[in-house]
Design a protein around this motif. Structure first.
Motif, PDB file in Angstrom:
ATOM      1  N   LYS A 119       0.829  -1.201   0.000  1.00 49.05           N
ATOM      2  CA  LYS A 119       0.000   0.000   0.000  1.00 49.05           C
ATOM      3  C   LYS A 119       0.868   1.258   0.000  1.00 49.05           C
ATOM      4  CE  LYS A 119      -2.498   0.531   3.687  1.00 49.05           C
ATOM      5  NZ  LYS A 119      -3.579   0.393   4.664  1.00 49.05           N
ATOM      6  N   SER A 145      -4.458  15.811  -3.582  1.00 46.35           N
ATOM      7  CA  SER A 145      -5.496  15.571  -4.596  1.00 46.35           C
ATOM      8  C   SER A 145      -6.172  16.866  -5.028  1.00 46.35           C
ATOM      9  CB  SER A 145      -6.554  14.603  -4.046  1.00 46.35           C
ATOM     10  OG  SER A 145      -7.285  15.201  -2.980  1.00 46.35           O
ATOM     11  N   LEU A 153      -0.685   8.976   5.600  1.00 44.25           N
ATOM     12  CA  LEU A 153      -0.792   8.815   4.145  1.00 44.25           C
ATOM     13  C   LEU A 153      -2.126   9.348   3.628  1.00 44.25           C
ATOM     14  CD1 LEU A 153       0.683   5.232   3.552  1.00 44.25           C
ATOM     15  CD2 LEU A 153       1.808   7.434   3.195  1.00 44.25           C
ATOM     16  N   THR A 154      -3.196   9.112   4.363  1.00 43.58           N
ATOM     17  CA  THR A 154      -4.502   9.645   3.972  1.00 43.58           C
ATOM     18  C   THR A 154      -4.469  11.165   3.951  1.00 43.58           C
ATOM     19  OG1 THR A 154      -5.675   7.735   4.889  1.00 43.58           O
ATOM     20  CG2 THR A 154      -6.950   9.752   4.597  1.00 43.58           C
ATOM     21  N   ARG A 162      -2.420  12.255   0.876  1.00 43.04           N
ATOM     22  CA  ARG A 162      -3.195  11.965  -0.333  1.00 43.04           C
ATOM     23  C   ARG A 162      -4.306  12.992  -0.520  1.00 43.04           C
ATOM     24  NH1 ARG A 162      -4.936   7.416   1.130  1.00 43.04           N
ATOM     25  NH2 ARG A 162      -3.222   6.163   0.319  1.00 43.04           N
ATOM     26  N   PHE A 209       1.859  12.511  -9.482  1.00 44.60           N
ATOM     27  CA  PHE A 209       1.383  13.864  -9.175  1.00 44.60           C
ATOM     28  C   PHE A 209       2.519  14.868  -9.293  1.00 44.60           C
ATOM     29  CE2 PHE A 209       1.148  17.270  -6.062  1.00 44.60           C
ATOM     30  CZ  PHE A 209      -0.049  17.882  -6.415  1.00 44.60           C
ATOM     31  N   PHE A 240       1.104   4.078  -2.938  1.00 43.26           N
ATOM     32  CA  PHE A 240       0.882   5.489  -2.633  1.00 43.26           C
ATOM     33  C   PHE A 240       2.028   6.333  -3.182  1.00 43.26           C
ATOM     34  CE2 PHE A 240       1.770   9.163  -0.020  1.00 43.26           C
ATOM     35  CZ  PHE A 240       0.554   9.819  -0.023  1.00 43.26           C
ATOM     36  N   CYS A 241       3.269   5.903  -2.949  1.00 44.96           N
ATOM     37  CA  CYS A 241       4.430   6.661  -3.427  1.00 44.96           C
ATOM     38  C   CYS A 241       4.456   6.761  -4.942  1.00 44.96           C
ATOM     39  CB  CYS A 241       5.713   6.026  -2.905  1.00 44.96           C
ATOM     40  SG  CYS A 241       5.966   6.260  -1.136  1.00 44.96           S
ATOM     41  N   ASP A 261      -0.833   5.168   8.368  1.00 39.59           N
ATOM     42  CA  ASP A 261      -1.911   5.141   7.371  1.00 39.59           C
ATOM     43  C   ASP A 261      -2.685   6.464   7.392  1.00 39.59           C
ATOM     44  OD1 ASP A 261      -1.677   2.437   6.305  1.00 39.59           O
ATOM     45  OD2 ASP A 261      -2.283   1.783   8.291  1.00 39.59           O
ATOM     46  N   VAL A 285       7.798   9.436   1.075  1.00 40.48           N
ATOM     47  CA  VAL A 285       6.465   9.857   0.668  1.00 40.48           C
ATOM     48  C   VAL A 285       6.540  11.148  -0.144  1.00 40.48           C
ATOM     49  CG1 VAL A 285       4.287  10.801   1.557  1.00 40.48           C
ATOM     50  CG2 VAL A 285       5.207   8.684   2.496  1.00 40.48           C
ATOM     51  N   LEU A 297       1.809   6.756  -6.919  1.00 36.23           N
ATOM     52  CA  LEU A 297       0.787   7.729  -7.296  1.00 36.23           C
ATOM     53  C   LEU A 297       1.249   9.155  -7.023  1.00 36.23           C
ATOM     54  CD1 LEU A 297      -2.394   5.889  -5.942  1.00 36.23           C
ATOM     55  CD2 LEU A 297      -1.725   6.189  -8.343  1.00 36.23           C
ATOM     56  N   LEU A 298       1.963   9.336  -5.915  1.00 38.54           N
ATOM     57  CA  LEU A 298       2.470  10.665  -5.590  1.00 38.54           C
ATOM     58  C   LEU A 298       3.503  11.107  -6.606  1.00 38.54           C
ATOM     59  CD1 LEU A 298       2.652  13.090  -3.725  1.00 38.54           C
ATOM     60  CD2 LEU A 298       4.266  11.812  -2.307  1.00 38.54           C
TER      61      LEU A 298
END
Length: 305
Positions: A4, A170, A162-163, A166, A15, A8-9, A159, A221, A11-12
């Motif tokens: 997970k 976003s 991270l939320t 994120r 971005f 996340f990394c 977690d 991150v 996806l970042l």
């Protein structure tokens, strides 16, 4: 958990890679504030000076909802102008924020950065949970930042962090002026360690390795292994019955100093030893105001290098 994190990394990174596209954008310096209750903040809004009691139109903050492990609402938030109320008791459901009657270091931190970086836009991501530890054996009901800790329902404080990140990233236009924003990671500010200094000597003795690993993960991150880290050194009020609030504070303090000695991109704020307290665990309002200023000055000096 690691899968997970890696997703996340990735996806970042997608971005962040978008910042090179050729169209009008605005750049913000982005800072992360994290830790436990003395980062969360127990200063009283009623004790703020006029210079910090209003809305700061130049600084924006995304404050993730701080809550215990296992709660799926942890880390939810919404961008807003920096103002009093992002201290203990703050809540958010992503659609709106509910400010509290308390503040933390973020107010004077943002104000000082505004002075140190004139003409530049400032953004803050904050996630801090009172009582949270890094070591999972000190988690209790407050939560742990250990990435592999299963906690409750497999959700821990990392977690929730991270939320928070994120959710913050976003939003493409955090100030709502119609221009896409580029958030450039510019520093990690970490105020934590009291809970790891409370339970056992073994837990406190592991603080150096736990802190080092966590800072590496947070840097990952934000995709910058050299991102500056400022550590707030824990202190002891001496207000407990035996005259010592944190039983193994010296071990954690040593670990914090050792981390800064061994990491060329880290600094430490020691002024906490001079602060007064509102209770055995938390600084008074004046302390939080000074702490935010010292954090800003420390990260500014690192970035100058």
């Amino acid at each position: 958990m690691r899968q997970k994190f890696l997703l996340f990394c990735a996806l970042l990174l997608v971005f962040l890679s978008g910042i090179s596209q050729n169209k009008e954008k605005e750049t913000f310096r982005l800072f992360f504030l994290g830790g436990q209750s003395n980062m969360e903040g127990h200063g009283l809004n009623t004790e703020l000076p006029d210079s910090l009691s209003g809305t700061n139109e130049s600084v924006w903050i995304f404050h993730g909802f701080p809550i215990g492990d296992g709660n799926q609402k942890g880390g939810l938030g919404k961008w807003d102008n920096l103002k009093p109320g992002n201290g203990a008791g703050f809540t958010s459901g992503a659609v709106s924020n509910k400010l509290s009657h308390k503040f933390g270091p973020e107010l004077s931190f943002g104000k000082k950065l505004e002075q140190l970086y004139p003409g530049e836009k400032i953004a803050i991501i904050k996630y801090a949970r009172g009582g949270s530890s890094i070591d999972s054996l000190a988690a209790r009901e407050y939560g742990s930042w250990e990435i592999d800790y299963r906690g409750i329902n497999g959700i821990n404080q990392f977690d929730h962090f991270l939320t928070t990140v994120r959710g913050a990233l976003s939003t493409k236009d955090i100030d709502g002026n119609g221009i896409e924003d580029v958030l450039v990671p510019s520093g990690i500010i970490w105020m934590q360690g009291e809970s790891d200094a409370t339970i056992t000597k073994d837990i406190a003795s592991r603080y150096y390795s736990n802190l080092k690993r966590l800072m590496e993960l947070i840097r990952a991150v934000f995709h910058d292994d050299n991102l500056g880290v400022v550590i707030g050194k824990i202190s002891d009020s001496g207000m407990d019955n035996n005259g010592k609030t944190w039983r193994f504070a010296e071990l954690v303090q040593y670990a914090q100093e050792e981390y800064v000695r061994n990491d060329k991109n880290a600094a430490i704020v020691r002024d906490t030893e001079n602060y007064d307290y509102s209770d055995p665990w938390h600084y008074d309002s004046e302390g939080y105001i000074d702490l935010g200023k010292k954090f800003a000055e420390a990260v500014y000096q690192m970035n100058k290098k």
